[in-house]
Design an enzyme around this catalytic site. Structure first.
Site, PDB file in Angstrom:
ATOM      1  N   HIS A  82     -12.684  13.865 -20.518  1.00  0.00           N
ATOM      2  CA  HIS A  82     -14.186  13.572 -20.168  1.00  0.00           C
ATOM      3  C   HIS A  82     -15.018  15.134 -18.970  1.00  0.00           C
ATOM      4  CE1 HIS A  82     -12.837  11.670 -16.235  1.00  0.00           C
ATOM      5  NE2 HIS A  82     -13.767  12.360 -15.725  1.00  0.00           N
ATOM      6  N   HIS A  94     -17.000  14.715 -16.397  1.00  0.00           N
ATOM      7  CA  HIS A  94     -16.836  15.935 -14.920  1.00  0.00           C
ATOM      8  C   HIS A  94     -16.717  16.768 -14.465  1.00  0.00           C
ATOM      9  CE1 HIS A  94     -17.609  11.421 -14.394  1.00  0.00           C
ATOM     10  NE2 HIS A  94     -18.430  11.430 -14.094  1.00  0.00           N
ATOM     11  N   ASP A 101     -14.527  17.822 -12.003  1.00  0.00           N
ATOM     12  CA  ASP A 101     -13.471  17.473 -11.685  1.00  0.00           C
ATOM     13  C   ASP A 101     -12.802  17.958 -12.888  1.00  0.00           C
ATOM     14  OD1 ASP A 101     -13.747  14.572 -11.585  1.00  0.00           O
ATOM     15  OD2 ASP A 101     -12.406  14.152 -10.880  1.00  0.00           O
ATOM     16  N   HIS A 102     -12.575  17.672 -13.932  1.00  0.00           N
ATOM     17  CA  HIS A 102     -11.996  17.804 -14.889  1.00  0.00           C
ATOM     18  C   HIS A 102     -12.249  18.862 -15.906  1.00  0.00           C
ATOM     19  CE1 HIS A 102     -10.615  14.077 -14.624  1.00  0.00           C
ATOM     20  NE2 HIS A 102     -11.498  13.448 -13.450  1.00  0.00           N
ATOM     21  N   HIS A 114     -15.870   4.644 -18.297  1.00  0.00           N
ATOM     22  CA  HIS A 114     -15.913   5.730 -16.772  1.00  0.00           C
ATOM     23  C   HIS A 114     -17.424   6.925 -17.050  1.00  0.00           C
ATOM     24  CE1 HIS A 114     -14.721   8.645 -13.576  1.00  0.00           C
ATOM     25  NE2 HIS A 114     -14.947   8.552 -14.025  1.00  0.00           N
ATOM     26  N   ASP A 124     -10.127   9.642 -16.412  1.00  0.00           N
ATOM     27  CA  ASP A 124     -10.118   9.049 -15.466  1.00  0.00           C
ATOM     28  C   ASP A 124     -10.589   6.772 -16.089  1.00  0.00           C
ATOM     29  OD1 ASP A 124     -10.021  10.511 -13.087  1.00  0.00           O
ATOM     30  OD2 ASP A 124     -12.332  10.586 -13.301  1.00  0.00           O
ATOM     31  N   HIS A 172      -5.897  11.790 -11.542  1.00  0.00           N
ATOM     32  CA  HIS A 172      -5.929  11.237  -9.871  1.00  0.00           C
ATOM     33  C   HIS A 172      -4.949  10.464  -9.371  1.00  0.00           C
ATOM     34  CE1 HIS A 172     -10.285  12.922  -9.439  1.00  0.00           C
ATOM     35  NE2 HIS A 172     -10.510  12.292 -10.018  1.00  0.00           N
TER      36      HIS A 172
END
Ligand code: ZN
Ligand code: FE
Length: 256
Positions: free
Chosen positions: A57, A59, A61-62, A115, A134, A172
């Site tokens: 996805h 975001h 942090d990905h 999400h 996530d 995570h």
């Protein structure tokens, strides 16, 4: 067919990036590279050449390492077709039911909104590996930033249909906090109590609790158990639709 060789790279506070190689073709993929340097270091250590970035996805942090890794390695970036506008550097867009070929391995692609609306997951059946980003966590699930409880429950149902032996490579290390919450809604779940004790021990030694297996998650993760009468009863929602039980579980977790 040889199975994927998978390495876990802990980055940032609690993210996991996964690096894997298919030995027949020599193809190397990285799942959700939040950052660049730790991925390059691990590639150098293993002597591997990156061929693909595989995003779940959009975001940061990905996808934070997408453009720099592409520039440095010339790799191909794969992600959700529906979210192509938000995946930096995307080359190949995938949809629900697509088969992503990776040398002699293949992944089935699942669209799993909740999400984010464009979240996808990759199931490498022969390697018993699910890269779920996530959407599903060990003992938890992602927050509903863009989707509805109904969408997320249906997304999680897709995972529940996979074999118990499937390893859940989530993005995570949230397991211990998730476990404390899970016990608050399923205080009498013996398998959960036993698993939580193991998790506390692992975290004391700073060891990862990921990947888990889908079998463990089905038995102990409340977000996969919204159709269990015991969970519904604990939430005073007996005989209610699983979507309502899921929504209430998610709501409680948000303020836990
Ligand atoms: Zn996310
Ligand atoms: Fe994340």
């Amino acid at each position: 067919m040889s199975k994927l060789e998978i390495h876990q790279i802990p980055v940032l506070n609690d993210n996991y990036v996964y690096l894997f190689r298919e030995s027949d073709s020599g193809k190397v993929g990285v799942v959700d590279p939040a950052v660049t340097e730790p991925v390059l270091e691990k590639l150098a250590e293993l002597g591997w050449k990156l061929t693909h970035i595989i995003n779940t996805h959009h975001h940061g942090d990905h996808t934070g390492g997408n453009l720099a890794l592409k520039e440095k390695t010339g790799c191909t970036i794969v992600g959700a077709k529906k979210d192509a506008a938000r995946i930096p550097g995307i080359d190949i867009g995938l949809e629900d039911g697509d088969i992503f070929e990776f040398g002699s391995e293949t992944a089935r692609v699942f669209e799993v909104p909740g999400h984010t609306v464009g979240h996808i997951a990759y199931w490498f059946e022969n390697s018993d590996a699910l890269f779920c980003g996530d959407t599903l966590f060990a003992l938890g699930c992602g927050r509903l930033f863009e989707g509805t409880p109904q969408q997320m429950w249906h997304s999680l149902e897709k995972f529940r249909a996979l074999p118990d032996s499937t390893r859940v490579y989530c993005a995570h290390e949230y397991t211990e906090a998730n476990g404390r919450f899970a016990l608050s809604v399923e205080p009498d779940n013996a398998a959960l109590k036993e698993r939580f004790a193991e998790i506390v021990e692992l975290r004391k030694r700073k060891k990862p609790t990921v990947p888990s297996t889908l079998g463990e998650e089905k038995a102990t993760n409340p977000f996969l158990r919204a159709d269990q009468p015991s969970l519904a009863a604990e939430l005073h929602l007996s005989a209610h639709d699983p979507v309502e039980v899921f929504a209430e579980t998610r709501r409680r977790k948000d303020s836990f």
